[in-house]
Design a protein around this motif. Structure first.
Motif, PDB file in Angstrom:
ATOM      1  N   ASP A   1      55.503  43.209  46.058  1.00 39.73           N
ATOM      2  CA  ASP A   1      55.366  42.277  47.179  1.00 39.73           C
ATOM      3  C   ASP A   1      54.414  41.122  46.856  1.00 39.73           C
ATOM      4  OD1 ASP A   1      52.931  43.541  47.141  1.00 39.73           O
ATOM      5  OD2 ASP A   1      52.920  44.093  49.254  1.00 39.73           O
TER       6      ASP A   1
ATOM      7  N   SER B   1      51.236  41.512  45.714  1.00 37.40           N
ATOM      8  CA  SER B   1      49.842  41.937  45.726  1.00 37.40           C
ATOM      9  C   SER B   1      49.360  42.172  44.292  1.00 37.40           C
ATOM     10  CB  SER B   1      49.684  43.230  46.528  1.00 37.40           C
ATOM     11  OG  SER B   1      50.124  43.054  47.854  1.00 37.40           O
TER      12      SER B   1
ATOM     13  N   LYS C   1      44.238  41.993  46.063  1.00 33.79           N
ATOM     14  CA  LYS C   1      44.534  40.804  46.857  1.00 33.79           C
ATOM     15  C   LYS C   1      46.026  40.807  47.173  1.00 33.79           C
ATOM     16  CE  LYS C   1      44.191  35.742  46.812  1.00 33.79           C
ATOM     17  NZ  LYS C   1      43.777  34.552  46.012  1.00 33.79           N
ATOM     18  N   ASP C   2      46.366  40.731  48.474  1.00 34.94           N
ATOM     19  CA  ASP C   2      47.784  40.767  48.821  1.00 34.94           C
ATOM     20  C   ASP C   2      48.386  39.365  48.811  1.00 34.94           C
ATOM     21  OD1 ASP C   2      47.128  39.497  51.173  1.00 34.94           O
ATOM     22  OD2 ASP C   2      47.421  41.248  52.447  1.00 34.94           O
TER      23      ASP C   2
ATOM     24  N   LEU D   1      47.160  47.837  50.985  1.00 34.85           N
ATOM     25  CA  LEU D   1      46.165  47.654  49.950  1.00 34.85           C
ATOM     26  C   LEU D   1      45.224  48.849  49.868  1.00 34.85           C
ATOM     27  CD1 LEU D   1      45.085  43.920  50.300  1.00 34.85           C
ATOM     28  CD2 LEU D   1      46.549  44.928  48.560  1.00 34.85           C
TER      29      LEU D   1
ATOM     30  N   SER E   1      49.437  44.768  55.818  1.00 33.63           N
ATOM     31  CA  SER E   1      49.147  44.411  54.430  1.00 33.63           C
ATOM     32  C   SER E   1      47.859  45.062  53.957  1.00 33.63           C
ATOM     33  CB  SER E   1      49.030  42.888  54.286  1.00 33.63           C
ATOM     34  OG  SER E   1      50.252  42.264  54.593  1.00 33.63           O
TER      35      SER E   1
ATOM     36  N   THR F   1      57.588  49.006  48.699  1.00 35.35           N
ATOM     37  CA  THR F   1      56.742  47.857  48.400  1.00 35.35           C
ATOM     38  C   THR F   1      55.927  48.039  47.126  1.00 35.35           C
ATOM     39  OG1 THR F   1      55.031  48.780  49.826  1.00 35.35           O
ATOM     40  CG2 THR F   1      56.510  47.162  50.787  1.00 35.35           C
TER      41      THR F   1
END
Length: 223
Positions: free
Chosen positions: A179, A181, A194-195, A8, A4, A166
């Motif tokens: 997803d 984020s 921020k995921d 990002l 993740s 994604t």
């Protein structure tokens, strides 16, 4: 969690590259199973605002500030609006200057923000008023006023992946990925992300420094 954060970081890098001219790059890889995958990245030049768009957006921000600070003096209202008109003119100049090469853009953005602060020091002669502006400066950041479809944001800035899909279309300002984020690109080039798991990332627009704040780990800083 590691995957993740890597997603990002990659998305942040793409956000910072959004000021360059349109480029389409296709990278094909052939894994051991022989199934080739292709990743396509397209980045488009930022479109400068028209005079009418500059006036409209400057008015929106000025109206917000006037309401927040309960300013009734008409002369002060006009000066606030002028400061934001000047902001967008500087942004237009930078979008033209750095159309093909973004080297030096972060420094120019910082200088533009300093110039804006100096203008507000002449608008708010009362120290209390300037302190009120200074403490809520982020409220009047351009990224909060880009929902008028008029924009300095790229017309087409898309990253697609044949492997996981994604990422959705990314735009300057606030973006939500497929997803879950979230990404915010500020006018000074900083990127905050921020995921879906709550991991946070911040990339500095001036030197590319990345700060990671995992949900279940220690903070990480990378240059």
């Amino acid at each position: 969690m590691k995957n993740s954060l890597l997603i990002l970081a990659g998305a942040a890098a793409l956000s910072l590259a959004s000021c360059s001219q349109e480029k389409t790059t296709e990278v094909s890889t052939a894994p051991a199973d022989g199934m080739a995958t292709t990743t396509t990245t397209t980045t488009t030049t930022m479109t400068p605002l028209t005079d009418a768009q500059i006036e409209a957006r400057a008015q929106r921000i000025a109206d917000k500030m006037v309401a927040d600070m309960k300013i009734s003096d008409e002369a002060t209202k006009t000066k606030i609006r002028t400061v934001y008109v000047n902001r967008y003119k500087r942004m237009n100049d930078m979008s033209t200057k750095y159309a093909s090469d973004t080297t030096g853009m972060a420094a120019d953005r910082r200088n533009a923000m300093m110039a804006e602060d100096e203008e507000f020091k002449t608008v708010f002669t009362d120290p209390t008023q300037y302190q009120a502006y200074e403490s809520s400066r982020s409220t009047y950041d351009d990224s909060n006023y880009q929902d008028d479809a008029s924009s300095m944001a790229p017309a087409d800035n898309t990253t697609s992946s044949a492997t996981d899909g994604t990422m959705s279309t990314m735009e300057t300002g606030k973006t939500k990925m497929e997803d879950g984020s979230k990404i915010k690109v500020k006018s000074d080039g900083d990127v905050k992300m921020k995921d879906a798991e709550g991991n946070k990332l911040k990339m500095a627009g001036d030197d590319g420094t990345i700060k990671l704040k995992p949900v279940d780990g220690e903070k990480i800083k990378q240059k």
